[in-house]
Write an enzyme that holds these catalytic residues in place. Structure first.
Site, mmCIF file in Angstrom:
data_model
loop_
_atom_site.group_PDB
_atom_site.id
_atom_site.type_symbol
_atom_site.label_atom_id
_atom_site.label_comp_id
_atom_site.label_asym_id
_atom_site.label_seq_id
_atom_site.Cartn_x
_atom_site.Cartn_y
_atom_site.Cartn_z
ATOM 1 N N SER A 14 58.418 -110.280 -13.061
ATOM 2 C CA SER A 14 59.111 -111.254 -12.207
ATOM 3 C C SER A 14 60.613 -111.259 -12.481
ATOM 4 C CB SER A 14 58.546 -112.654 -12.459
ATOM 5 O OG SER A 14 59.362 -113.608 -11.807
ATOM 6 N N LYS A 65 49.841 -119.314 -4.792
ATOM 7 C CA LYS A 65 50.557 -120.194 -3.857
ATOM 8 C C LYS A 65 49.618 -121.118 -3.071
ATOM 9 C CE LYS A 65 54.541 -117.159 -3.122
ATOM 10 N NZ LYS A 65 55.408 -116.514 -2.138
ATOM 11 N N ARG A 150 47.822 -105.990 12.789
ATOM 12 C CA ARG A 150 46.798 -104.934 12.886
ATOM 13 C C ARG A 150 45.495 -105.535 13.419
ATOM 14 N NH1 ARG A 150 45.687 -102.022 7.272
ATOM 15 N NH2 ARG A 150 44.944 -104.123 6.842
ATOM 16 N N THR A 151 45.115 -106.699 12.873
ATOM 17 C CA THR A 151 43.941 -107.419 13.379
ATOM 18 C C THR A 151 44.445 -108.493 14.344
ATOM 19 O OG1 THR A 151 43.018 -107.094 11.177
ATOM 20 C CG2 THR A 151 41.836 -108.624 12.640
ATOM 21 N N MET A 213 60.390 -107.532 4.295
ATOM 22 C CA MET A 213 60.365 -108.617 3.300
ATOM 23 C C MET A 213 60.118 -108.110 1.880
ATOM 24 S SD MET A 213 58.722 -111.701 5.565
ATOM 25 C CE MET A 213 58.097 -112.595 4.197
HETATM 26 P P1 ATR Z 1 50.511 -111.583 2.407
HETATM 27 O O1 ATR Z 1 50.306 -112.869 1.673
HETATM 28 O O2 ATR Z 1 51.431 -110.612 1.696
HETATM 29 O O3 ATR Z 1 50.909 -111.787 3.832
HETATM 30 P P2 ATR Z 1 47.811 -111.065 3.214
HETATM 31 O O4 ATR Z 1 47.614 -112.502 3.521
HETATM 32 O O5 ATR Z 1 46.739 -110.296 2.518
HETATM 33 O O6 ATR Z 1 49.094 -110.843 2.333
HETATM 34 O O7 ATR Z 1 48.192 -110.319 4.589
HETATM 35 C C1 ATR Z 1 48.544 -108.981 4.627
HETATM 36 C C2 ATR Z 1 49.054 -108.658 6.030
HETATM 37 O O8 ATR Z 1 49.524 -107.318 6.069
HETATM 38 C C3 ATR Z 1 47.977 -108.760 7.089
HETATM 39 O O9 ATR Z 1 48.579 -109.221 8.278
HETATM 40 C C4 ATR Z 1 47.496 -107.305 7.203
HETATM 41 O O10 ATR Z 1 46.910 -106.987 8.439
HETATM 42 P P3 ATR Z 1 45.349 -107.314 8.711
HETATM 43 O O11 ATR Z 1 45.272 -108.781 8.995
HETATM 44 O O12 ATR Z 1 44.971 -106.462 9.862
HETATM 45 O O13 ATR Z 1 44.628 -106.937 7.433
HETATM 46 C C5 ATR Z 1 48.811 -106.588 7.072
HETATM 47 N N1 ATR Z 1 48.692 -105.189 6.623
HETATM 48 C C6 ATR Z 1 48.330 -104.737 5.402
HETATM 49 N N2 ATR Z 1 48.380 -103.376 5.351
HETATM 50 C C7 ATR Z 1 48.816 -102.973 6.588
HETATM 51 C C8 ATR Z 1 49.097 -101.699 7.159
HETATM 52 N N3 ATR Z 1 48.943 -100.558 6.476
HETATM 53 N N4 ATR Z 1 49.519 -101.667 8.448
HETATM 54 C C9 ATR Z 1 49.688 -102.806 9.155
HETATM 55 N N5 ATR Z 1 49.430 -104.035 8.670
HETATM 56 C C10 ATR Z 1 49.008 -104.125 7.390
#
Ligand code: ATR
Length: 273
Positions: A14, A65, A150-151, A213
């Site tokens: 951190s 969090k 993605r979803t 980010m």
């Molecule tokens: P965080 O707290 O960092 O947002 P999270 O709640 O696990 O972590 O969410 C990860 C996000 O990154 C999700 O929106 C995920 O998409 P899905 O909902 O389809 O899983 C997205 N994500 C992770 N890997 C990805 C990739 N290779 N391409 C596009 N989206 C990705």
């Protein structure tokens, strides 16, 4: 001395102790800031031990969090919308929870001269990182905010649950209903594994500002892709990290530190790592 800390697991890497030490020196505040490794099943206990030993406030990072959100007695509007707390404030015997991630992002964008008012914004991802920044972005009154994920269902559901704001829409990554964005923010966790989310180059037609980010020593995969597609500027999340910390510091101490020297020091330590 007043005690502050960051809770996480893992926590060894951190940057928060480094950042807050610089803030404290710069503002002449007498405080101590530690990194605390909380057991995965012992977050609440770690926080109460810290408070019992004089803790005045803390940052909370992965994966706590959401647990912090449930633990606190009072939530700020930003924390309520985010469903997550990154800043704990112990005041008058009460534990308050705030979320400074979104304001950190907005302030970093403003620092780089990127004004959000009246702009068309695309945010990629619909997880915790996106939830954490939606409200402060909307408070800047952009023309529109589209969440693509993605979803697709997760983006649609998040867009629907933004309270009392119009002009927030959601979709999958391949059916974004517009192409002319001024700003594209990558809030997906793709960068953490060195990937870039799979979006079409058509969304780059306006030569938008692109913001990842995540931050790293070299450009992230997303920012590299954006540069290749003609982005007018690419920014990573280092400034957001410093700005969210500055906002936490302000909540605890009532003084806003100057983020510029801390940004420079952090970038320098990153390039030497
Ligand atoms: P965080 O707290 O960092 O947002 P999270 O709640 O696990 O972590 O969410 C990860 C996000 O990154 C999700 O929106 C995920 O998409 P899905 O909902 O389809 O899983 C997205 N994500 C992770 N890997 C990805 C990739 N290779 N391409 C596009 N989206 C990705």
């Amino acid at each position: 001395m007043d005690q502050y800390a960051v809770f996480g697991n893992p926590i060894a890497h951190s940057k928060s102790p480094f950042i807050h030490k610089m803030f404290a020196e710069q503002t002449g505040q007498s405080l101590h800031y530690a990194a605390i490794l909380s057991p995965l099943d012992g977050f609440a206990e770690s926080v109460s031990t810290f408070i019992a030993s004089g803790g005045r406030g803390a940052n909370v990072t992965v994966p706590f969090k959401e647990q912090a959100f449930k633990l606190v007695e009072q939530l700020s509007p930003a924390a309520r919308q985010a469903g997550a707390v990154n800043t704990l404030i112990y005041q008058d015997g009460k534990l308050l929870g705030d979320n400074t991630d979104g304001i950190g992002l907005v302030k970093d964008l403003l620092f780089h001269g990127v004004v959000l008012q009246g702009k068309k914004i695309l945010i990629i991802g619909a997880g915790g990182a996106t939830r954490g920044v939606v409200l402060p972005i909307l408070e800047q009154t952009p023309a529109s905010l589209h969440i693509a994920n993605r979803t697709a269902e997760k983006a649609l559901s998040l867009a629907k649950h933004v309270p009392s704001f119009a002009r927030v829409t959601g979709s999958g990554l391949n059916d974004i209903p517009d192409t002319s964005f001024d700003l594209i923010i990558n809030a997906s966790s793709a960068s953490l594994s060195g990937d870039s989310p799979n979006i079409d180059a058509a969304y780059m037609v306006n030569k938008p500002v692109c913001y990842d980010m995540v931050y790293s020593k070299e450009d992230t995969a997303f920012n590299l892709w954006c540069q290749q597609q003609g982005a007018s500027m690419t920014l990573d999340g280092l400034g957001m990290l410093v700005e969210q910390a500055a906002q936490s510091f302000y909540l605890w101490r009532g003084i806003m530190p100057d983020t510029q020297p801390v940004r420079q020091a952090l970038r320098m330590s990153l390039s030497q790592a």
